[in-house]
Design a protein around this motif. Structure first.
Motif, mmCIF file in Angstrom:
data_model
loop_
_atom_site.group_PDB
_atom_site.id
_atom_site.type_symbol
_atom_site.label_atom_id
_atom_site.label_comp_id
_atom_site.label_asym_id
_atom_site.label_seq_id
_atom_site.Cartn_x
_atom_site.Cartn_y
_atom_site.Cartn_z
ATOM 1 N N VAL A 296 -22.668 24.835 35.938
ATOM 2 C CA VAL A 296 -23.403 23.674 35.449
ATOM 3 C C VAL A 296 -22.972 22.409 36.190
ATOM 4 N N ALA B 278 -8.090 17.495 27.868
ATOM 5 C CA ALA B 278 -9.087 16.501 27.482
ATOM 6 C C ALA B 278 -9.776 15.933 28.717
ATOM 7 N N GLY C 208 -12.415 18.232 30.096
ATOM 8 C CA GLY C 208 -13.631 18.137 29.297
ATOM 9 C C GLY C 208 -14.429 16.898 29.653
ATOM 10 N N ILE D 207 -16.138 17.256 32.996
ATOM 11 C CA ILE D 207 -17.325 18.127 32.949
ATOM 12 C C ILE D 207 -18.517 17.316 32.453
ATOM 13 N N LEU D 208 -18.283 16.548 31.393
ATOM 14 C CA LEU D 208 -19.367 15.727 30.850
ATOM 15 C C LEU D 208 -19.855 14.737 31.899
ATOM 16 N N ILE E 215 -22.001 16.583 34.630
ATOM 17 C CA ILE E 215 -23.371 16.946 34.285
ATOM 18 C C ILE E 215 -24.209 15.710 34.012
ATOM 19 N N ARG F 232 -27.643 14.817 35.938
ATOM 20 C CA ARG F 232 -28.854 14.521 35.190
ATOM 21 C C ARG F 232 -29.472 13.205 35.686
ATOM 22 N N ILE G 90 -27.336 24.586 20.921
ATOM 23 C CA ILE G 90 -26.161 25.339 20.492
ATOM 24 C C ILE G 90 -24.986 24.368 20.494
ATOM 25 N N LEU H 298 -21.039 24.685 20.986
ATOM 26 C CA LEU H 298 -19.865 25.525 21.228
ATOM 27 C C LEU H 298 -18.562 24.783 20.929
ATOM 28 N N PHE I 217 -25.100 12.915 23.819
ATOM 29 C CA PHE I 217 -25.289 13.486 25.150
ATOM 30 C C PHE I 217 -26.560 14.334 25.213
ATOM 31 N N PHE J 112 -29.135 11.338 26.514
ATOM 32 C CA PHE J 112 -29.084 11.587 27.953
ATOM 33 C C PHE J 112 -29.867 12.831 28.356
ATOM 34 N N GLY J 113 -30.322 13.586 27.360
ATOM 35 C CA GLY J 113 -31.169 14.736 27.660
ATOM 36 C C GLY J 113 -30.473 15.868 28.381
ATOM 37 N N LEU J 114 -29.176 16.057 28.094
ATOM 38 C CA LEU J 114 -28.456 17.138 28.764
ATOM 39 C C LEU J 114 -28.536 18.421 27.927
ATOM 40 N N PRO J 115 -28.485 19.569 28.587
ATOM 41 C CA PRO J 115 -28.518 20.817 27.820
ATOM 42 C C PRO J 115 -27.272 20.967 26.950
ATOM 43 N N LEU K 131 -25.756 23.491 25.741
ATOM 44 C CA LEU K 131 -24.783 24.514 26.137
ATOM 45 C C LEU K 131 -23.746 23.885 27.071
ATOM 46 N N ALA K 132 -24.230 23.119 28.026
ATOM 47 C CA ALA K 132 -23.327 22.491 28.997
ATOM 48 C C ALA K 132 -22.487 21.400 28.332
ATOM 49 N N VAL K 133 -23.149 20.560 27.539
ATOM 50 C CA VAL K 133 -22.435 19.449 26.897
ATOM 51 C C VAL K 133 -21.300 19.978 26.031
ATOM 52 N N ILE L 171 -19.799 22.821 26.083
ATOM 53 C CA ILE L 171 -18.697 23.452 26.823
ATOM 54 C C ILE L 171 -17.727 22.346 27.257
ATOM 55 N N GLY L 172 -18.294 21.209 27.641
ATOM 56 C CA GLY L 172 -17.452 20.075 28.003
ATOM 57 C C GLY L 172 -16.653 19.550 26.824
ATOM 58 N N THR L 173 -17.329 19.342 25.694
ATOM 59 C CA THR L 173 -16.598 18.781 24.561
ATOM 60 C C THR L 173 -15.679 19.828 23.931
ATOM 61 N N ALA M 26 -13.673 21.591 25.625
ATOM 62 C CA ALA M 26 -12.410 21.288 26.298
ATOM 63 C C ALA M 26 -11.885 19.924 25.870
ATOM 64 N N LEU M 27 -12.799 18.962 25.764
ATOM 65 C CA LEU M 27 -12.387 17.592 25.440
ATOM 66 C C LEU M 27 -11.728 17.514 24.061
#
Ligand SMILES: Nc1ncnc2c1ncn2[C@@H]1O[C@H](COP(=O)(O)OP(=O)(O)OP(=O)(O)O)[C@@H](O)[C@H]1O
Ligand SMILES: Nc1ncnc2c1ncn2[C@@H]1O[C@H](COP(=O)(O)OP(=O)(O)OP(=O)(O)O)[C@@H](O)[C@H]1O
Ligand SMILES: [Mg+2]
Ligand SMILES: [Mg+2]
Lengths: 338, 326, 325, 498
Positions: free
Chosen positions: A268, A310, A313, A316-317, A320, A324, C65, C67, C112, C116-119, C121-123, C125-127, C129-130
């Motif tokens: 992604v 953290a 994470g 990654i945000l 993406i 976008r 979703i 996660l 997000f 911001f219109g992000l998918p 699943l991706a968002v 996965i980021g949070t 970890a965050l």
């Protein structure tokens, strides 16, 4: 009287959109370079030969997994079982060396990839034949393959001492400063990328991801292509398992546990649309490099271990989000909505 | 007692006074972990067979306390007589252990303890002081008299035993003879081979003056050894820790590691089984001063806080490592 | 069509029948399944998963979703532990602060995804970890466990006269709430519509973005409620609490018949699936089935839940076709 | 005359309980254009999908050149030389237009690699032939429906097919593009291909085709030479009864202003659009495809945002960007793309029909199926929606019946301002008359109707006033009495300004 004439799209405008498309991969590259640069300024040792080698080696396995994952994601599917497949294939590799110490290395590599391909075929067959969502099936096989791995390994561990030195050297040897394993990965990524771009069956994967119904109506053998994509992803995960052994030497049944989310994140971040149809394996591989580099750079930058997770994470945000923003600009260029 | 961990000499009296048919269950932090495979299936199981009990090993496939709770509940429902558990958290499994004890099970912790009030006995593989002492001694010897920066590569940030050892190591380092050693960093490899490997790699990239790494966990020390032996730091950065001979053999042989320490995990499981059986047979109650015989390992005495000490850690070097196979 | 087997509420029936079969067969063949203690343990295990599965069902039905739920749970535990260690000793205050934290975490996800219109699943996965990382930042390597035993005991104490913990009543009330919202309110209609076709739903006046945003907030809040329960149940606040729980929740939601593509599924199936999974696991554990086999069983069940109906559907279609018209 | 190139005989197909085709026959001859007409749901698209290999018939035979054929999938049909333009465009939004056209048949160079340059060149060639001005390299995402349809046509042409099947290809096209399409179709036909053409516009049918097959209720009714038929006879065969005036617009008195646009502007899309629609009035918004009509009404309804200007409904300003607010203010929008915007395909007919009314159907915030079913049944009967069960997914309905569901959905909200975008696209004659009657009676009851339409006869027949847009600007405001084909076309092509 031709009123439509005004709707000609100027070629200049299109060229810009092409550039922006290119920027998608370029953007990740720039981010990568920036990250390395800043880290190196803070701590020059980050660019020592050893450190660079570690960086490259560190990304290798994730990059190969991400390549396979990208192929699957491009078809609007996802393969969550890659971590478990890696584990199985790594254990097979170790066991082969343990039980048949004389086995030539290429045979072992092929065996690992073949086992991966078989796992991929199981995924692909379930998904393509029964027409069920990949996320559910591969979440299931994530458990099943890992369970088989555990059952097989039964708490056994394979140690560096059990593995032929020649094979372990694969994990450390370099060609012109570039680790052999990385060369391996680069070849895999380039081949996959070229195939997806320049072959009919490669383009059909994009078509399937872009609109599966339309693909079916255009006579594309959707089931067969999706099946093949999963076999490819499985085989690459299997290959990654073999490389895992070469790199780490020690392994137990937990190898690759939890990798699936990292791989999806890499894909992604690499600009592959999670709903299929666009992106490239180059981007995915770069995404894998970026993630690994973040992981290596943060400790060097002095981030405490507790902040590292953290930060990953947050990055990654950020990645993406940036991607976008870029694609929204492309869409604007085309004068279309969404 | 024998000095080597794989003691085979001093034969105990065997199953004297132990009830037969005791159901003894081992609940490791995580099944599929080679360390626990050795302690449970190569130690505990042998002991249980010796006193003619019924052995089983069960547990979660990932090292989490909540998953362990579910297994403790199951064990207590199954009418298990002895639960030997290596705790993933010293508090989180207490409730479940209490319920199990109410249901009649004797609880012995080994390797990693819970709060004292949650179990009947803790089988301590080595005292924290003992472990800390030997680790600091080994790294100091390896680095040499000039000293320098050292770092610790631990398991998870929450591992009870790890944190206790790290605390003791800091106290040990405060002693004047180690004044030249400076602990600069602690990182966590989560007992995951790959993560530990990368953490070791990160340490060296970050700390140019690093002279030594202590990794008091078998996964961590093996991963760090693997990294160092394949890097330019081999021989320049010293490594020690708690490792198993089979995992570390290659690195001792190639000079990456001069010496490391460990107890015999099989003996640990063996002792835990005997101690549990003694409790379940009413031979001991777990109060300080209780004595019991643990098969071939001989006689042990319950110490303070209902703790039984296995012995001092054993140091493995290039000249003795080939005598061991675990 | 193949979707029908899952669509027309028949899947709910399949899940419930499977649950009854597991209970009946388990009780008659495995010692202990019939005992009240078994059900106490099953219920304790079900509670946190069910709490999160309720809003997750709605989220997945809208085609998204989340996660990050397990990380929100962990973050809640960590912050609660830290606050307690810093001397915040009022239980209501702690709970309110934690739920607020969960709501904020969910709102970040929602922001997000919707703004911001992000998918998702991706968002998420980021949070994932965050938030887990922030949990470590908050608590580090500490484990906070010195909560008053009155708190920790009351969380798991039983309904008088039964062995079942009282907290399941809270979960049941929430389940009714979410079930009614999904199946018998205009909001629920909107959820199904946007899950199938967000654009058409927008044209029909469904506030797609706003609804999704609030769903993520609800999911975050519920995840932190699960975190509060978790803290008291295990009497231990650690940064790694609930690690990996997200997959268990998603597995239950999917097994419950909710389509991962959105627009399809129901609450009864999901609740049935949560209970089914826990019961089956505990029963098999009691029958000395090793953990590794359980892993395989869970995975196979998940696969069977999607492959089964489709194969049945295809077979039916083929039979119909073979009969001369 | 030689034997038919392609023949269908005794073909039947059912979906569950619905018998879409029963014992249908069809013969296509080389060098001949053949029309297939019938009411919505008559089974035309189903027939097309059987020809395309997308559906397998339950019974019946297919012969090409006298050889029996069995298609395992669309690929087989393509291989047999059958090119199909489906009723709904089937493009890959992420791929370039050129790739969309050549997917699976891309020109190759050495090592079986795709020759991208050659593909681009051939696409440009096709576009020139069709008079389309699109960059072959642009992605299909963002193309208007008309452009999508044109790409579909280019795709079908690129086959050099022996049989060209077109399922309502002109529904989204304007006159100029239709003419070009016909020119190409004629030249294909003259070169020996067989053309099957489906349309609800009889002028087109008679202009292109030599033979006409009529279908009703999934059954074959008749096949005749076009010269032996008249529109009236075709319609009677299709519908089974006489259809009266197609555009029964009754004059109504125009009352207060309901919808006002003041200087509405969205950069690059439309600019400075101002007009008023009154209660009891039908205002048509005409213009060429891409003039920005749909964009304006999307902005009015709150789907898109706009940069400046005001939308005023009954004297009150309407907020931006909220369809909910628009609905609450009494607006209703029947969008142009029913598959993407009008309907939630997987939901049942009744859920779709009641979606905008779900709040008002609820009591105490609770909503149970019964209320929706009652409401949906009322409207389905009123609009004569042909569906086997209202609880079936709306995707199982024919295109025209789907359109009726969209209309039902919005009429049930009892709107004060009804905006319809191409309301009769893809609708059969009978229903079209029905829709027109409906719009007309709504206007009579005081509803303000704003109608976007690309069908000039519809515009001229229905509208009290014709607004014409050209390149995002309002080019003319023509009262009913002055509106004729010429005045509208002049304004639409930018040759007069308001
Ligand atoms: N996939 C499907 N499942 C169930 N029923 C279907 C399906 N496709 C078509 N039908 C039904 O078959 C009948 C014929 O539909 P078809 O689309 O062929 O009509 P049509 O003649 O093309 O109509 P239109 O002019 O509106 O496009 C309709 O009653 C429709 O509801
Ligand atoms: N769905 C869409 N997404 C992106 N761009 C679109 C879309 N629809 C139309 N456009 C573009 O917007 C511009 C205006 O088109 P619009 O559809 O508003 O015109 P129109 O006059 O309503 O024509 P039509 O009769 O086709 O509806 C055109 O350049 C077109 O390419
Ligand atoms: Mg049709
Ligand atoms: Mg339009």
């Amino acid at each position: 009287m031709t009123a439509v004439a005004e709707r000609v799209e100027s070629s200049a405008k299109t060229r810009i959109t092409h550039k922006v498309f290119l920027v998608r991969e370029l953007g990740i590259l720039v981010a990568l370079v920036l990250l390395i640069g800043i880290t190196a300024i803070t701590n020059p040792r980050f660019l020592s030969a050893q450190s660079v080698k570690d960086l490259l080696l560190g990304s290798t396995i994730l990059a190969i997994l991400a390549t396979g994952q990208a192929i699957v994601v491009i078809t609007r599917n996802v393969d969550l079982s890659v971590g478990s497949v890696l584990g199985l294939s790594a254990f097979l590799t170790g066991t082969l060396f343990l039980d048949h110490p004389g086995l030539p290395i290429p045979v072992v590599v092929l065996a690992g990839a073949a086992l991966g391909a078989v796992c991929g075929a199981v995924n692909g067959a379930l998904i393509a034949a029964a027409r069920v969502p990949a996320l559910v099936v591969t979440l299931g096989t994530l458990y099943v393959f890992r369970g088989i791995d555990y059952q097989w390994a039964k708490g056994k561990q394979i140690n560096a001492a059990d593995i032929p030195a020649a094979f372990l050297h694969l994990g450390t040897r370099t060609v012109l400063g570039v680790p052999v394993l990385t060369v391996f990965a680069v070849v895999v990524v380039l081949c996959a990328g070229y195939f997806l771009k320049s072959y009919r069956s490669g383009r059909e994967l994009y078509a399937i991801g872009s609109d599966p119904t339309a693909a079916r109506l255009s006579g594309i053998a959707v089931g067969r292509r999706v099946f093949a994509a999963f076999v490819a992803s499985g085989a690459l995960a299997g290959l990654a398992g073999v490389l895992y052994v070469a790199r780490f030497g020690t392994l137990d049944a937990n190898a690759g546990n939890g990798q699936e989310l990292n791989v999806v994140a890499a894909v992604v971040v690499g600009g592959v649309a999670i709903f299929g149809g666009s992106g490239s394996v180059y981007g995915a591989a770069l995404g894998a490099m970026l993630l690994t580099t973040i992981g290596s750079a943060l400790p060097v930058l002095g981030t405490t271990p507790f902040w590292q997770r953290a930060s990953v994470g947050a990055l990654i945000l950020a990645a993406i989000g940036l991607d976008r923003a870029l694609s929204v600009r492309v869409a604007k260029q085309l004068g279309g909505a969404k | 007692e024998d000095e080597t961990p794989s003691s085979t000499s001093s034969g105990g009296t065997g199953g004297g006074g132990i009830k037969s048919g005791l159901k003894v269950a081992f609940l490791p932090k995580q099944v599929n972990n080679p360390y626990f495979d050795t302690s449970d299936n190569k130690g505990g199981k042998v002991a249980v067979e010796e006193f003619k009990g019924v052995y089983s090993e069960t547990g979660p496939s990932e090292a989490s306390p909540s998953a362990q709770v579910s297994y403790i509940n199951t064990l207590s429902q199954q009418g298990t007589n002895v639960i030997a558990v290596s705790a993933n958290d010293k508090d989180a499994i207490c409730g479940a252990l209490k319920e199990a004890r109410t249901a009649g099970a004797k609880v012995v912790t080994y390797d990693s303890d819970t709060k004292p009030e949650c179990r009947d006995l803790f089988i301590n593989q080595a005292t924290s002081e003992g472990i800390a002492k030997v680790q600091i001694k080994l790294i100091s010897d390896a680095i040499g008299p000039d000293g320098g920066e050292i770092a610790i590569l631990s398991a998870t940030a929450n591992a009870t035993n790890q944190n206790a050892w790290i605390e003791m190591m800091k106290q040990e380092l405060a002693k004047p003879e180690y004044s030249k050693l400076k602990l600069v960093d602690t990182v966590y490899g989560d007992d995951d081979d790959q993560k530990s490997f990368q953490e070791a790699q990160g340490l060296l990239a970050k700390r140019p003056n690093l002279k030594g790494i202590i990794s008091p966990t078998t996964v961590g020390v093996a991963a760090a050894g693997r990294y160092l032996s394949g890097s330019t730091y081999k021989g320049k950065v010293q490594l020690t820790g708690l490792g198993t001979p089979n995992q570390m053999r290659a690195y001792v042989k190639d000079g990456t590691v001069k010496a490391f320490a460990l107890w015999n995990p099989a003996d640990l499981g063996y002792l835990a089984a005997w101690a549990g059986a003694a409790l379940a047979s009413g031979l001991i109650t777990g109060k300080e001063g209780d004595k019991f015989t643990a098969g071939k390992l001989g006689e042990f005495t319950v110490g303070k806080d209902a703790t039984v000490l296995l012995g001092d850690p054993f140091t493995f070097k290039s000249d003795n490592i080939d005598q061991f196979n675990f | 069509m193949t979707g029908k087997v899952r669509a027309l509420g028949t899947w709910d029936v399949v899940v419930l029948v499977a649950l009854v079969l597991v209970v009946v067969i388990g009780a008659s063949t495995i010692d202990g399944v019939a005992s009240p203690r078994f059900w106490r343990f099953v219920t304790l295990e079900v509670i946190p998963i069910a709490i999160i599965a309720l809003p997750m069902t709605l989220v997945v039905i809208t085609g998204e979703i989340d996660l990050s739920v397990a990380s929100v749970l962990g973050l809640t535990c960590a912050v609660m532990g830290d606050l307690w260690a810093r001397g915040v000793t009022s239980l209501p205050l702690l709970v309110v602060l934690c739920l607020l934290l969960g709501a904020v975490a969910g709102a970040v996800n929602g922001l997000f995804v919707t703004v911001f219109g992000l998918p998702s699943l991706a968002v998420t996965i980021g949070t994932l970890a965050l938030y887990r990382g922030l949990a470590y930042v908050a608590l580090g390597d500490r484990a906070i466990s010195d909560y008053p035993s009155s708190w920790t005991d009351s969380a798991v104490s039983a309904i008088p006269g039964l062995t079942i913990p009282w907290f399941i009543l809270v979960v049941a009330a929430l389940a009714v709430l979410f079930g009614v919202i999904l199946h018998a309110t205009p909001i629920g209609r909107g959820l199904y519509a946007m899950g199938n076709n967000a654009e058409a739903a927008r044209f029909a006046g469904v506030a797609v973005a706003r609804t999704k945003f609030w769903l993520f907030v609800a999911t975050g809040t519920m995840a932190s409620l699960a975190g509060v329960f978790w803290t008291f149940r295990f009497a231990s606040a650690r940064a790694d609490n609930g690690n990996g729980l997200e997959l268990a929740v998603v597995a239950a939601v999917l097994l419950g018949g909710v389509s991962i593509f959105g627009g399809r599924g129901g609450m009864i199936g999901v609740i049935g699936a949560v209970v089914l999974l826990s019961t089956l696991r505990n029963a098999l554990q009691l029958a000395y089935v090793p953990a590794n086999t359980l892993t395989i069983v869970t995975g196979s069940l998940l696969i069977a839940s999607v492959v089964g109906p489709n194969v049945v559907g295809m077979a039916r279609e083929r039979l119909r076709r073979r009969r001369p018209a | 005359m030689t034997g038919p190139l392609l023949a269908l005989d005794g073909v039947s197909k059912s979906f569950g309980a619905v018998a879409a085709l029963r014992d249908v026959r069809l013969e296509l001859h080389a060098g001949e254009a053949h029309a297939l007409v019938g009411e919505n749901g008559a089974g035309k698209s189903t027939l097309v999908k059987i020809l395309a290999g997308a559906h397998a018939p339950d019974a019946g035979t297919l012969t090409l050149d006298g050889e029996p054929l069995v298609f395992a999938g669309p690929a087989d049909a393509r291989a047999a030389g059958i090119a199909v333009i489906y009723q709904e465009p089937t493009l890959f939004p992420d791929l370039s237009v050129a790739e969309n056209i050549f997917m699976g048949r891309q020109p190759l160079r050495g090592l079986r690699r795709i020759d991208a340059a050659e593909m681009r060149r051939r696409t440009a060639e096709l576009f020139t032939r069709l008079g389309v001005h699109l960059d072959p390299d642009r992605p299909a995402r963002g193309l208007s429906i008309a452009d999508q349809q044109l790409v579909e046509i280019a795709k079908a042409l690129s086959f050099d097919a022996r049989v060209l099947v077109m399922d309502e290809p002109t529904a989204a096209l304007s006159g100029v593009e239709v003419e070009r399409l016909f020119a190409v179709a004629r030249s294909l036909r003259d070169n020996g291909a067989a053309v099957l053409f489906i349309s609800h516009r009889f002028d087109e049918v008679f202009a292109l085709c030599q033979r006409i097959t009529v279908m009703r209720d999934g059954q074959w009714v008749s096949t005749d030479l076009a010269g032996e038929l008249t529109v009236d006879r075709v319609v009677r065969r299709m519908v089974g009864r006489e259809v009266s005036s197609l555009f029964p617009k009754q004059d109504t008195e125009v009352r207060e202003a309901r919808l006002q646009l003041r200087n509405l502007t969205r950069a690059g899309v439309f600019e400075d659009v101002s007009f008023t629609v009154h209660s009891g009035e039908i205002v048509a918004l005409a213009g060429l495809v891409g003039a920005g009509r749909s964009e304006v009404i999307r902005a009015v309804f709150g789907i898109d945002r706009y940069d400046s200007g005001q939308v005023i409904v009954e004297g009150r300003e309407l907020g931006k960007g909220s369809p909910r607010a628009a609905i609450a203010a009494g607006l209703a929008l029947v969008p142009e793309d029913r598959r993407q915007q009008g309907l939630v395909m997987e939901l049942s007919v009744e859920r779709n029909a009641t979606l905008p009314r779900r709040w008002s159907l609820a009591s105490l915030g609770l909503l149970f199926g019964a209320a929706e079913r009652r409401e949906a049944r009322t409207w389905a009967e009123r609009l004569q929606v042909k569906a086997s069960r209202l609880s079936d997914p709306v995707s199982t309905l024919s295109g025209g019946n789907q359109q009726k569901v969209v209309l039902a959905k919005w009429l049930s909200t009892e709107p004060r301002v009804l905006i319809v975008d191409e309301p009769t696209r893809g609708i059969d004659v009978g229903t079209k008359a029905e829709v027109h009657r409906l719009l007309s009676s709504l206007a009579k009851d005081g509803v303000a109707v704003l109608m976007v339409s690309s069908e000039l006869p519809e515009v001229l027949g229905m509208a009290d006033r014709v607004l014409v847009m050209h390149e995002g600007r309002l080019a003319a405001d023509i009262p009913r009495t002055e509106a004729d084909e010429e005045s509208v076309m002049l304004a639409a092509t930018g040759q007069v300004s308001a």
